[in-house]
Structures are given as C-alpha cells and as structure tokens.
Design a protein around this motif. Sequence first.
Motif, PDB file in Angstrom:
ATOM      1  N   THR A  60       0.901  -1.113  -0.019  1.00 15.57           N
ATOM      2  CA  THR A  60      -0.051   0.085  -0.102  1.00 15.57           C
ATOM      3  C   THR A  60       0.910   1.341  -0.191  1.00 15.57           C
ATOM      4  O   THR A  60       0.699   2.059  -0.684  1.00 15.57           O
ATOM      5  N   VAL A  61       2.025   1.162   1.111  1.00 16.97           N
ATOM      6  CA  VAL A  61       2.725   2.399   0.853  1.00 16.97           C
ATOM      7  C   VAL A  61       3.466   2.725  -0.327  1.00 16.97           C
ATOM      8  O   VAL A  61       3.552   3.938  -0.929  1.00 16.97           O
ATOM      9  N   PHE A  62       4.108   1.447  -0.922  1.00 19.60           N
ATOM     10  CA  PHE A  62       4.762   1.721  -2.147  1.00 19.60           C
ATOM     11  C   PHE A  62       3.722   2.285  -3.359  1.00 19.60           C
ATOM     12  O   PHE A  62       4.459   3.034  -4.187  1.00 19.60           O
ATOM     13  N   GLN A  63       2.720   1.805  -3.289  1.00 24.07           N
ATOM     14  CA  GLN A  63       1.758   1.972  -4.383  1.00 24.07           C
ATOM     15  C   GLN A  63       0.961   3.442  -4.311  1.00 24.07           C
ATOM     16  O   GLN A  63       0.666   4.117  -5.219  1.00 24.07           O
ATOM     17  N   SER A  64       0.684   3.651  -2.827  1.00 26.73           N
ATOM     18  CA  SER A  64      -0.339   4.892  -2.768  1.00 26.73           C
ATOM     19  C   SER A  64       0.288   6.031  -2.351  1.00 26.73           C
ATOM     20  O   SER A  64      -0.258   7.170  -2.496  1.00 26.73           O
ATOM     21  N   LEU A  65       1.522   6.046  -1.590  1.00 23.96           N
ATOM     22  CA  LEU A  65       2.437   7.019  -1.313  1.00 23.96           C
ATOM     23  C   LEU A  65       3.417   7.666  -2.428  1.00 23.96           C
ATOM     24  O   LEU A  65       4.059   6.497  -2.749  1.00 23.96           O
ATOM     25  N   PRO A  66       3.543   8.729  -2.757  1.00 21.01           N
ATOM     26  CA  PRO A  66       4.783   9.077  -3.391  1.00 21.01           C
ATOM     27  C   PRO A  66       6.146   8.943  -2.800  1.00 21.01           C
ATOM     28  O   PRO A  66       6.869   9.968  -2.434  1.00 21.01           O
ATOM     29  N   VAL A  67       6.692   7.751  -2.529  1.00 19.87           N
ATOM     30  CA  VAL A  67       7.766   7.421  -1.751  1.00 19.87           C
ATOM     31  C   VAL A  67       8.990   7.834  -2.500  1.00 19.87           C
ATOM     32  O   VAL A  67       9.199   7.339  -3.740  1.00 19.87           O
ATOM     33  N   ASP A  68       9.909   8.576  -2.043  1.00 18.43           N
ATOM     34  CA  ASP A  68      11.035   8.999  -2.810  1.00 18.43           C
ATOM     35  C   ASP A  68      12.270   8.348  -2.672  1.00 18.43           C
ATOM     36  O   ASP A  68      13.134   8.145  -3.210  1.00 18.43           O
ATOM     37  N   GLY A  69      12.249   7.342  -1.665  1.00 16.05           N
ATOM     38  CA  GLY A  69      13.317   6.269  -1.205  1.00 16.05           C
ATOM     39  C   GLY A  69      13.017   5.580  -0.026  1.00 16.05           C
ATOM     40  O   GLY A  69      12.147   5.967   0.814  1.00 16.05           O
ATOM     41  N   ILE A  70      13.635   4.493   0.260  1.00 17.48           N
ATOM     42  CA  ILE A  70      13.443   3.815   1.625  1.00 17.48           C
ATOM     43  C   ILE A  70      14.888   3.509   2.236  1.00 17.48           C
ATOM     44  O   ILE A  70      15.934   3.518   1.344  1.00 17.48           O
ATOM     45  N   ILE A  71      14.840   3.313   3.391  1.00 20.37           N
ATOM     46  CA  ILE A  71      16.033   2.917   4.161  1.00 20.37           C
ATOM     47  C   ILE A  71      15.851   1.746   4.816  1.00 20.37           C
ATOM     48  O   ILE A  71      14.803   1.471   5.475  1.00 20.37           O
ATOM     49  N   ILE A  72      16.625   0.685   4.703  1.00 18.10           N
ATOM     50  CA  ILE A  72      16.486  -0.782   4.927  1.00 18.10           C
ATOM     51  C   ILE A  72      17.261  -0.774   6.438  1.00 18.10           C
ATOM     52  O   ILE A  72      18.509  -0.548   6.417  1.00 18.10           O
ATOM     53  N   VAL A  73      16.516  -1.190   7.551  1.00 15.82           N
ATOM     54  CA  VAL A  73      17.151  -1.380   8.676  1.00 15.82           C
ATOM     55  C   VAL A  73      17.582  -2.835   8.946  1.00 15.82           C
ATOM     56  O   VAL A  73      16.698  -3.861   8.545  1.00 15.82           O
ATOM     57  N   SER A  74      18.549  -3.063   9.431  1.00 10.80           N
ATOM     58  CA  SER A  74      19.075  -4.520   9.582  1.00 10.80           C
ATOM     59  C   SER A  74      20.082  -4.667  10.944  1.00 10.80           C
ATOM     60  O   SER A  74      20.218  -3.695  11.567  1.00 10.80           O
ATOM     61  N   THR A  75      20.463  -5.980  11.244  1.00  6.32           N
ATOM     62  CA  THR A  75      21.018  -6.262  12.238  1.00  6.32           C
ATOM     63  C   THR A  75      22.152  -7.226  11.891  1.00  6.32           C
ATOM     64  O   THR A  75      22.169  -7.723  10.951  1.00  6.32           O
ATOM     65  N   PRO A  76      23.121  -7.272  12.934  1.00  7.05           N
ATOM     66  CA  PRO A  76      24.362  -8.085  12.481  1.00  7.05           C
ATOM     67  C   PRO A  76      24.199  -9.539  12.036  1.00  7.05           C
ATOM     68  O   PRO A  76      24.914 -10.047  11.315  1.00  7.05           O
ATOM     69  N   GLN A  77      23.232 -10.290  12.485  1.00  5.42           N
ATOM     70  CA  GLN A  77      22.856 -11.716  12.528  1.00  5.42           C
ATOM     71  C   GLN A  77      23.064 -12.047  10.954  1.00  5.42           C
ATOM     72  O   GLN A  77      22.491 -11.453  10.006  1.00  5.42           O
ATOM     73  N   ASP A  78      23.486 -13.353  10.677  1.00  2.00           N
ATOM     74  CA  ASP A  78      23.533 -13.683   9.352  1.00  2.00           C
ATOM     75  C   ASP A  78      22.056 -13.654   8.566  1.00  2.00           C
ATOM     76  O   ASP A  78      21.981 -13.633   7.471  1.00  2.00           O
ATOM     77  N   LEU A  79      21.062 -14.255   9.406  1.00  2.00           N
ATOM     78  CA  LEU A  79      19.690 -14.444   8.909  1.00  2.00           C
ATOM     79  C   LEU A  79      19.390 -13.042   8.255  1.00  2.00           C
ATOM     80  O   LEU A  79      18.604 -13.169   7.116  1.00  2.00           O
ATOM     81  N   VAL A  80      19.687 -11.926   8.682  1.00  4.41           N
ATOM     82  CA  VAL A  80      19.285 -10.751   8.416  1.00  4.41           C
ATOM     83  C   VAL A  80      19.520 -10.368   7.032  1.00  4.41           C
ATOM     84  O   VAL A  80      18.970  -9.803   5.951  1.00  4.41           O
ATOM     85  N   ARG A  81      20.683 -10.866   6.336  1.00  4.20           N
ATOM     86  CA  ARG A  81      20.987 -10.817   5.304  1.00  4.20           C
ATOM     87  C   ARG A  81      20.062 -11.064   4.118  1.00  4.20           C
ATOM     88  O   ARG A  81      19.757 -10.605   3.138  1.00  4.20           O
ATOM     89  N   MET A  82      19.437 -12.364   4.460  1.00  2.00           N
ATOM     90  CA  MET A  82      18.232 -12.724   3.379  1.00  2.00           C
ATOM     91  C   MET A  82      17.103 -11.785   3.738  1.00  2.00           C
ATOM     92  O   MET A  82      16.496 -11.531   2.648  1.00  2.00           O
ATOM     93  N   ILE A  83      16.977 -11.400   4.807  1.00  2.00           N
ATOM     94  CA  ILE A  83      15.787 -10.524   5.111  1.00  2.00           C
ATOM     95  C   ILE A  83      16.042  -8.980   4.303  1.00  2.00           C
ATOM     96  O   ILE A  83      15.029  -8.615   3.633  1.00  2.00           O
ATOM     97  N   VAL A  84      17.216  -8.692   4.293  1.00  2.00           N
ATOM     98  CA  VAL A  84      17.545  -7.402   3.695  1.00  2.00           C
ATOM     99  C   VAL A  84      17.317  -7.396   2.059  1.00  2.00           C
ATOM    100  O   VAL A  84      16.606  -6.532   1.565  1.00  2.00           O
ATOM    101  N   ASN A  85      17.684  -8.767   1.699  1.00  3.13           N
ATOM    102  CA  ASN A  85      17.667  -9.065   0.311  1.00  3.13           C
ATOM    103  C   ASN A  85      16.147  -9.026  -0.073  1.00  3.13           C
ATOM    104  O   ASN A  85      15.721  -8.363  -1.165  1.00  3.13           O
TER     105      ASN A  85
END
Length: 272
Positions: free
Chosen positions: A161-186
């Motif tokens: 909804t946010v990506f389609q309905s709001l004029p989003v100029d960019g996003i920031i992806i938040v992660s943590t150091p765990q290896d699992l998070v790499r997949m989540i970031v992707n």
Amino acid sequence: MSECSHDCSSCASNCGERKEPQNFLKPANKYSKIKKVIGIVSGKGGVGKSLVACLLASKCAKAGLKVGVLDADITGPSVPKSFGIDERAVQDGECLLPNITENGIKIMSINLLLEDANAPVVWRGPVISGVVEQFWTDVRWGELDYLFVDMPPGTGDVALTVFQSLPVDGIIIVSTPQDLVRMIVNKAFNMAKMMNVPVLGLIENMSWFFCPECDKKFEIFGKSQIDETAAQLGVPVLAKLPVNPKINRLVDSGKIYKAECPELDDFVDALK
C-alpha cells in the motif's frame, strides 16, 4: 500480423487491448505540502526500525528541518510512546490533526485514535491498508521537508500500500548483524526494486557496544556483514548504530528526541 503477446510495454501496435500502466498514487489533501517521503523498512521485526525512524526524525528536527512521522505499523505502533505522546488526536472538521512533539515533530499513529492504547488492533489486511492510506490523505500535515513512514516488518499488505499509494522518494532498510538478516535485507531490497522505489541505503542497528569500563568496542551480536551486503546490492551503508542503554532509557521515558546519535550526522547533513 504477429500474434499478440499481451505485453504492451514492448509492442508498437495501437490495438484495442492496449492499456496504460495503472497509477495507484493517492493525492495528499490541500493542506499538506510534503517535499520528500522516506520509508523506513525491514524484512523482519525486532531490528529497531521504529527506533531508527524516531532518531532520524529527531536529528532532522534538531537540524532545522520540518519533519513528521507516519506510523504505518498499525498492529504494533510504538512511535507515540517513544516521543511521550499519549493525548488522542483530534479532527478539525475536514482533516485529522497530527500530534506534535516537544521539539516540533508531527506524529500520526493508530494509538492516537484508540480509546485504550493497550487495546489490540485485530483487523484484516485491507482495513489496515485503508487506515494507512487515510493517514496520508486525511491528515493535515502542513508543510514538511521530510515525512518518515515507519512501516511494519515484512513485505505484506501495508508495504504494498505504501509503495503504491504514497509518493515514496526512497526507503532505508534497517538490519542487524546476524547472518539471517542478510536474506531479510535482500527480500526488502527486491520488493523495492519490483515497485521501482529507490533504496537510499542500509542502516545496521545493534552493530556494536562500547564498554566504558574497559574502553573497548564489542560486536555482541556477531561480526557485522552490512558492508558486504551493501556492496552486493550496490547501495551505501548509511550508519552503524551501537547498542546504547542511554537511548533505550530515553525511549522508555518518552524522550527519544533528546537522544544523541552522532552516527546519523552524515546522513542528516546529506538530507539537509
């Protein structure tokens, strides 16, 4: 005449089936003049996405920018508590009015509309998405340099909804150091790519802890992999945030706007 492949984007013909791409963007109301919309996202919960959104808004306000936070995490809102806001939002006849923090940040969250802030929001996806849209179309945001959208974790209804309905100029992806998070970031990165939303960069939370007793820095959640992940995705690392008990206490006391976080200085200077 060649057979129709139904792929209008690569077809030079002007047939009756040809359709223009649908535009789902919702216009803001006439009282809202927002220069830039930035989404704060994560592929999973518990990485500190809301904390990053509040810290960025606070740093921007200290830098003299006019900012707001749209709390799109409808089932897990935490922005009002971080800023010590518990008064319910009001209407002026035409629009919802955002609550304003002590340092001038405009906030809208579902918790500002509930009679009991502890009441669970047990709604289905389309209803939640509709509320997020209303936070964009029906709130009198006024003039803002930046509106930060604190999105729920994952790549579900609200993110779409946010990506389609709001004029989003960019996003920031938040992660943590765990290896699992790499997949989540992707996953978060690939969704943004599918929706043609620019990824401004990555912020790693809980990256390290500084021990004042022994004057050493420790990677208590494992070795950081954010630089390698960012290089693979072709985006910058915007900041590596420490585990900081002082910031945790400020969140609990509703005074996140008083937090000092020099790791975000360079990015906020870039926003200015």
